[in-house]
Design a protein around this motif. Structure first.
Motif, PDB file in Angstrom:
ATOM      1  N   ARG A  28       7.132  11.701   3.986  1.00 26.81           N
ATOM      2  CA  ARG A  28       6.200  11.568   2.862  1.00 26.81           C
ATOM      3  C   ARG A  28       6.383  10.214   2.195  1.00 26.81           C
ATOM      4  N   ASN A  29       5.498   9.924   1.247  1.00 23.76           N
ATOM      5  CA  ASN A  29       5.627   8.715   0.422  1.00 23.76           C
ATOM      6  C   ASN A  29       5.851   7.463   1.272  1.00 23.76           C
ATOM      7  N   HIS A  30       4.816   7.134   2.016  1.00 23.56           N
ATOM      8  CA  HIS A  30       4.861   5.983   2.919  1.00 23.56           C
ATOM      9  C   HIS A  30       4.501   4.709   2.164  1.00 23.56           C
ATOM     10  N   GLY A  31       5.303   3.660   2.362  1.00 29.16           N
ATOM     11  CA  GLY A  31       5.033   2.394   1.695  1.00 29.16           C
ATOM     12  C   GLY A  31       4.965   1.245   2.680  1.00 29.16           C
ATOM     13  N   PHE A  32       3.976   0.389   2.487  1.00 29.29           N
ATOM     14  CA  PHE A  32       3.803  -0.793   3.335  1.00 29.29           C
ATOM     15  C   PHE A  32       3.813  -2.035   2.454  1.00 29.29           C
ATOM     16  N   ILE A  33       4.560  -3.041   2.875  1.00 28.93           N
ATOM     17  CA  ILE A  33       4.605  -4.302   2.127  1.00 28.93           C
ATOM     18  C   ILE A  33       4.427  -5.438   3.133  1.00 28.93           C
ATOM     19  N   LEU A  34       3.559  -6.378   2.808  1.00 25.21           N
ATOM     20  CA  LEU A  34       3.334  -7.518   3.693  1.00 25.21           C
ATOM     21  C   LEU A  34       3.754  -8.813   2.993  1.00 25.21           C
ATOM     22  N   LEU A  35       4.704  -9.521   3.617  1.00 24.10           N
ATOM     23  CA  LEU A  35       5.188 -10.788   3.058  1.00 24.10           C
ATOM     24  C   LEU A  35       4.843 -11.943   3.985  1.00 24.10           C
ATOM     25  N   GLU A  36       4.573 -13.086   3.387  1.00 20.54           N
ATOM     26  CA  GLU A  36       4.344 -14.295   4.177  1.00 20.54           C
ATOM     27  C   GLU A  36       5.205 -15.425   3.653  1.00 20.54           C
TER      28      GLU A  36
ATOM     29  N   ILE B  75      -4.611  15.748  -2.166  1.00 18.55           N
ATOM     30  CA  ILE B  75      -4.710  14.303  -2.399  1.00 18.55           C
ATOM     31  C   ILE B  75      -3.656  13.620  -1.534  1.00 18.55           C
ATOM     32  N   GLN B  76      -4.094  12.726  -0.617  1.00 18.76           N
ATOM     33  CA  GLN B  76      -3.164  12.203   0.379  1.00 18.76           C
ATOM     34  C   GLN B  76      -2.925  10.709   0.301  1.00 18.76           C
ATOM     35  N   GLY B  77      -3.699  10.013  -0.513  1.00 13.36           N
ATOM     36  CA  GLY B  77      -3.596   8.558  -0.551  1.00 13.36           C
ATOM     37  C   GLY B  77      -2.570   8.088  -1.569  1.00 13.36           C
ATOM     38  N   LEU B  78      -3.039   7.367  -2.561  1.00 12.47           N
ATOM     39  CA  LEU B  78      -2.128   6.854  -3.574  1.00 12.47           C
ATOM     40  C   LEU B  78      -1.733   7.967  -4.540  1.00 12.47           C
ATOM     41  N   VAL B  79      -0.452   8.316  -4.504  1.00 13.02           N
ATOM     42  CA  VAL B  79       0.095   9.305  -5.426  1.00 13.02           C
ATOM     43  C   VAL B  79       1.336   8.682  -6.044  1.00 13.02           C
TER      44      VAL B  79
ATOM     45  N   LYS C  86       0.835  -1.199   0.000  1.00  6.61           N
ATOM     46  CA  LYS C  86       0.000   0.000   0.000  1.00  6.61           C
ATOM     47  C   LYS C  86       0.872   1.253   0.000  1.00  6.61           C
ATOM     48  N   ILE C  87       0.372   2.278  -0.673  1.00  4.27           N
ATOM     49  CA  ILE C  87       1.076   3.555  -0.724  1.00  4.27           C
ATOM     50  C   ILE C  87       0.173   4.623  -0.131  1.00  4.27           C
ATOM     51  N   ILE C  88       0.708   5.392   0.794  1.00  4.20           N
ATOM     52  CA  ILE C  88      -0.023   6.567   1.282  1.00  4.20           C
ATOM     53  C   ILE C  88       0.917   7.761   1.194  1.00  4.20           C
ATOM     54  N   ASN C  89       0.497   8.772   0.464  1.00  4.17           N
ATOM     55  CA  ASN C  89       1.382   9.906   0.237  1.00  4.17           C
ATOM     56  C   ASN C  89       1.647  10.698   1.505  1.00  4.17           C
ATOM     57  N   GLU C  90       0.592  10.972   2.242  1.00  7.09           N
ATOM     58  CA  GLU C  90       0.754  11.869   3.376  1.00  7.09           C
ATOM     59  C   GLU C  90       0.108  11.290   4.634  1.00  7.09           C
ATOM     60  N   ILE C  91       0.900  11.173   5.685  1.00  9.77           N
ATOM     61  CA  ILE C  91       0.395  10.697   6.980  1.00  9.77           C
ATOM     62  C   ILE C  91       1.030  11.582   8.059  1.00  9.77           C
ATOM     63  N   GLN C  92       0.266  11.960   9.058  1.00  8.73           N
ATOM     64  CA  GLN C  92       0.859  12.627  10.223  1.00  8.73           C
ATOM     65  C   GLN C  92       1.422  11.532  11.118  1.00  8.73           C
ATOM     66  N   SER C  93       2.523  11.822  11.834  1.00  8.78           N
ATOM     67  CA  SER C  93       3.099  10.759  12.657  1.00  8.78           C
ATOM     68  C   SER C  93       2.101  10.285  13.719  1.00  8.78           C
ATOM     69  N   SER C  94       1.213  11.192  14.135  1.00  5.27           N
ATOM     70  CA  SER C  94       0.206  10.793  15.132  1.00  5.27           C
ATOM     71  C   SER C  94      -0.786   9.766  14.574  1.00  5.27           C
ATOM     72  N   GLU C  95      -0.869   9.661  13.246  1.00  4.65           N
ATOM     73  CA  GLU C  95      -1.831   8.722  12.651  1.00  4.65           C
ATOM     74  C   GLU C  95      -1.184   7.409  12.223  1.00  4.65           C
ATOM     75  N   ILE C  96       0.135   7.299  12.409  1.00  2.00           N
ATOM     76  CA  ILE C  96       0.821   6.172  11.775  1.00  2.00           C
ATOM     77  C   ILE C  96       0.345   4.817  12.302  1.00  2.00           C
ATOM     78  N   GLU C  97       0.101   4.728  13.597  1.00  2.00           N
ATOM     79  CA  GLU C  97      -0.346   3.433  14.140  1.00  2.00           C
ATOM     80  C   GLU C  97      -1.687   3.015  13.531  1.00  2.00           C
ATOM     81  N   GLU C  98      -2.568   3.988  13.474  1.00  5.35           N
ATOM     82  CA  GLU C  98      -3.903   3.742  12.912  1.00  5.35           C
ATOM     83  C   GLU C  98      -3.791   3.254  11.454  1.00  5.35           C
TER      84      GLU C  98
END
Lengths: 85, 350, 392
Positions: B340-348, C145-149, B226-238
């Motif tokens: 910025r440009n947060h990326g999540f990858i899940l491997l099994e 726009i804050q999600g997929l970019v 998953k890619i999320i462009n913008e997250i506040q650090s306070s929201e990262i856990e959520e």
């Protein structure tokens, strides 16, 4: 071998990044493109600039290059006839 | 989708994912180790290739051969900064020559899709060919696209995917001026803990040969990204909880997490919040004190996770806490750059 | 697989700052080529330059230079603003993805400030501008726009590929709204680059003409709003995306193969996805750059796909210049206009047929257009073909 022939080989090796080659590895009448040395169309554009920079020769029609860049001999002949510097 | 072969190049030795060895590097710009490119690439081809192209082709070919594949149905390459060495060269030539008598070689090699195009040319692959260039989620963008290709296009069974970034003298040097590179010179393995801005910048390449179906060679299953462009650090856990819940999973079900801490005290809080919060009891791994930071480095993080799933053991040098797991079945990789440009990858484990 | 429809579009190019203005220029055969004024260069090649300076764009968009914003992002913001003005709705930030294509992003700023970063701290926000993702980031920030970019950079097919990826995000059910397109501005880097390849023409380009001698560069930003057909509340569906295909020529880093293998495969894939036969295509907006190599290769690929009955086709690059990473999106909009207006646009400056060549549309004219194919080919052998259809 004339100085021009050697000079040409040296500049070709340098300009085209033929790192492993020595001037003596290139025969005067060996084809530079295709089955010979194996140069390609990007190299041809490099050689056009080389002619202009080093010898003041401006090729107006890129297709002229085909005959001129046939071998070191044909290049040297052409340069002898047309050089302005 | 299943990862069946991989190869990587970084500032560390070939086998750094499994060995205890560490190459110490003083100075804040880390060059990648040079591999024997000539074994694979003919001198006439090699002569024009910048480091990114060489590293890309080399790791691409190695990862394919390890998976027993010659030509994939699709090639996807991520690169945040592209072929910077040739871009820099051509830009300087324009200046020096005052726009006169320019030769095309550097320009030709400067486009961002040079690596993916050169891989296609090298392998003679006519299939789908794509290049994503979105800062630190360039690799994750490829993963997302690969997953969609496998879902939607029945003709695509095998995908080659990877990420590569190189450094160049002037352009990388500029990163000292805007605070991306630390002002004080440090030894890489002493990157943590850090209380200053910036990181250590590096080169790397990592490629993966992926298939839709599981094979006997499968090393890991990439369940999702998953890619999320913008997250506040306070929201990262959520956001992490939300991502995992897409797969009906909870944070405590991770056997390890690979985190992208890079020693930039302004932005490492994203990781620290997770380390002290939802992943407090989970084994945490760091790698950037060894490899440095760049826009393609999360692909190395991904390779680390694959290696752990494959070998079921972790060299001490990667451990960021003292937790352990009896078995490694599931690993989350999380990375961001400059918040910025947060990326999540899940491997099994396959 | 979900159906993807286009519900909004916005464009700024050398032939106009809105969809309507672009259509007018197309209908009036009026090109946007001129000598470069805004781009600081010693060259006098004709270019498709947008005659609005960065300062004017900043003022119009109420932005300040201190934000470190690139020309490509300013043009992109201007184009996307048109989408939301015309359809009267704001971006649904949380559920909208953004996929943008560009070839050189903000390299205009890098070349302007290369020697100045050392001394002038105020310019340093532009250090990251060089990387394509930065330009996309700035546009995303403007619209919240804050999600997929993400950004695609595959040279001249970048935004065509962005449209394809955006469509896939919807087809696969991941998003129901995606903004797609691309932006590229004129730079010394690209102008000198194409000149070093000796493929810039010193006159208006003549795509598909026997005597064609190169391309003209241009700049543009063009974006489309894609939505899932079953999720849109929009009553004004402009077109449907029925096919998209990408393939690699795997022949040469810059040149196309003579038989146009990559182009052939891309068109075939697009037709297959659209579940169509070649004869269903009513009009092709060709890549047609005006270089010897591209137009020959594309002609051969078209003949291989369409055999004896090649549909009406034209290159609209004679109007806008070749806008590189933006070209695919610019021409996607022209393709949709062609469906809306039931009209095919002229291939400007065409005079003589090349050997074994094909004759493009020479004057714009009414024509029944249900399905349009739009081709975009780039360096690195990257070939993309999109099919837009009338929405029933």
């Amino acid at each position: 071998m004339s100085d021009l022939h050697t000079e040409l080989k040296e500049s070709i090796i340098e300009q085209l990044n033929l790192e492993d080659m020595q001037p003596a590895d290139i025969e005067n009448n060996e084809a530079l493109f295709g089955d010979g040395l194996g140069l390609d169309s990007i190299d041809a554009l490099e050689l056009i600039v080389l002619l202009e920079k080093d010898y003041g020769i401006k090729l107006t029609d890129p297709n002229q290059g085909k005959q001129i860049f046939n071998s070191i001999n044909t290049m040297a002949d052409f340069i002898e006839k047309h050089r302005t510097k | 989708m299943y990862i069946n072969g991989m190869s990587n190049i970084s500032a560390q030795p070939d086998d750094f994912l499994t060995s205890a060895e560490i190459i110490d590097i003083q100075g804040n710009i880390l060059s990648a180790v040079v591999r024997p490119y000539r074994e694979l690439i003919k001198p006439m081809l090699l002569r024009r290739m910048s480091k990114a192209v060489k590293m890309g082709i080399y790791t691409a070919v190695k990862s394919l051969s390890r998976s027993g594949l010659e030509c994939p149905d699709a090639i996807l390459v991520g690169t945040g900064q592209g072929c910077m060495q040739d871009t820099e060269k051509f830009m300087q030539q324009i200046e020096e020559s005052k726009e006169q008598l320019l030769t095309p070689t550097s320009f030709i090699q400067s486009t961002h899709n040079t690596v993916s195009g050169q891989i296609a040319l090298f392998l003679k692959c006519n299939g789908y060919n794509m290049t994503y260039t979105q800062n630190s989620v360039s690799f994750e963008s490829c993963l997302l696209d690969a997953q969609m290709q496998l879902e939607l296009d029945e003709d695509i069974q095998n995908v080659l995917i990877g990420a590569v970034d190189e450094t160049s003298e002037k352009f990388t040097g500029f990163q000292k001026l805007d605070g991306q590179i630390k002002a004080e010179t440090i030894l890489n393995k002493e990157l943590f803990p850090s209380s200053s801005p910036g990181s250590i910048i590096s080169e790397s390449a990592a490629f993966f040969s992926i298939s839709r179906e599981k094979t006997p060679r499968s090393l890991a299953n990439c369940v999702g990204s998953k890619i999320i462009n913008e997250i506040q650090s306070s929201e990262i856990e959520e956001k992490v909880v939300e991502f995992l819940s897409e797969f009906d999973l909870k944070p405590e079900q991770m056997d390890a997490v690979v985190l992208g801490n890079n020693g930039d005290h302004r932005f490492d809080d994203y990781y620290q919040i997770l380390q002290q919060g939802i992943f407090n009891n989970i084994l945490q791994l760091n790698y950037k004190s060894l490899t440095g930071e760049n826009n393609s480095i999360s692909a190395i993080g991904c390779a680390l996770a694959v290696s752990v799933l494959q070998h079921q053991k972790i060299p001490k040098k990667f451990r960021a806490n003292s937790k352990s797991a009896s078995k490694f079945r599931r690993i989350l990789i999380y990375n961001q750059y400059l918040g910025r440009n947060h990326g999540f990858i899940l491997l099994e484990r396959p | 697989m979900k159906t993807v429809v286009v519900t909004g579009m916005g464009i700024v190019s050398a032939i106009g700052s809105s969809v309507t203005a672009n259509l007018q220029s197309l209908q009036n055969n009026s090109d946007g080529l001129s000598k470069p004024d805004i781009l600081q260069t010693g060259h006098q090649f004709p270019v498709g330059e947008i005659k609005i300076t960065d300062a004017e764009l900043l003022e119009e968009l109420k932005l300040t230079a201190s934000l470190g914003i690139t020309r490509a992002s300013l043009l992109g913001i201007k184009a996307i603003t048109e989408i939301f003005e015309n359809s009267g709705k704001l971006a649904d930030n949380a559920n909208t993805a953004f996929v943008s294509g560009t070839s050189v992003g903000g390299i205009d700023k890098t070349e302007q400030y290369f020697d100045l970063f050392d001394e002038k701290a105020a310019l340093r926000p532009y250090i990251q501008a060089q990387h394509p993702g930065y330009t996309t980031q700035k546009i995303a920030e403007y619209f919240g726009i804050q999600g997929l970019v993400t950004t695609i950079s595959t040279a001249c097919s970048s935004s065509a590929n962005a449209i394809m990826t955006g469509a896939r995000l919807i087809q696969s059910g991941r998003y129901s709204k995606v903004i797609v397109g691309g932006s590229d501005c004129l730079t010394k880097f690209t102008l000198n680059g194409f000149n070093s390849l000796r493929i810039l023409s010193d006159e208006p380009a003549k795509p598909f003409d026997r005597d064609r001698n190169g391309l003209n560069l241009g700049e543009a930003a063009a974006y489309l709003l894609l939505e899932a057909e079953d999720a849109t509340s929009d009553q004004r569906i402009l077109a449907k995306i029925s096919g998209a295909g990408n393939a690699n020529d795997a022949f040469h880093q810059t040149a196309s193969s003579e038989d146009g293998e990559g182009a052939f495969k891309a068109m075939n894939k697009a037709l297959k996805m659209a579940n169509m036969e070649a004869q269903n295509i009513d009009y092709i907006n060709a890549h047609g750059t005006g270089t010897q190599n591209n137009d020959l290769s594309e002609t051969n690929a078209l003949k291989r796909i369409f055999k004896e009955t090649v549909p009406k086709f034209s290159s609209t690059k004679g109007f806008t210049g070749h806008t590189l990473g933006a070209a695919g999106a610019v021409e996607a909009i022209f393709s949709i206009l062609s469906i809306q207006e039931q009209q095919v646009f002229a291939n400007l400056n065409y005079q003589n047929i090349m050997e074994d060549g094909l004759i493009p549309v020479r004057e714009n004219r009414k024509h029944q257009v249900d399905h349009v194919m739009s081709n975009s080919f780039g360096f690195g052998g990257n070939c993309t073909s999109l099919i837009f259809s009338k929405h029933e």
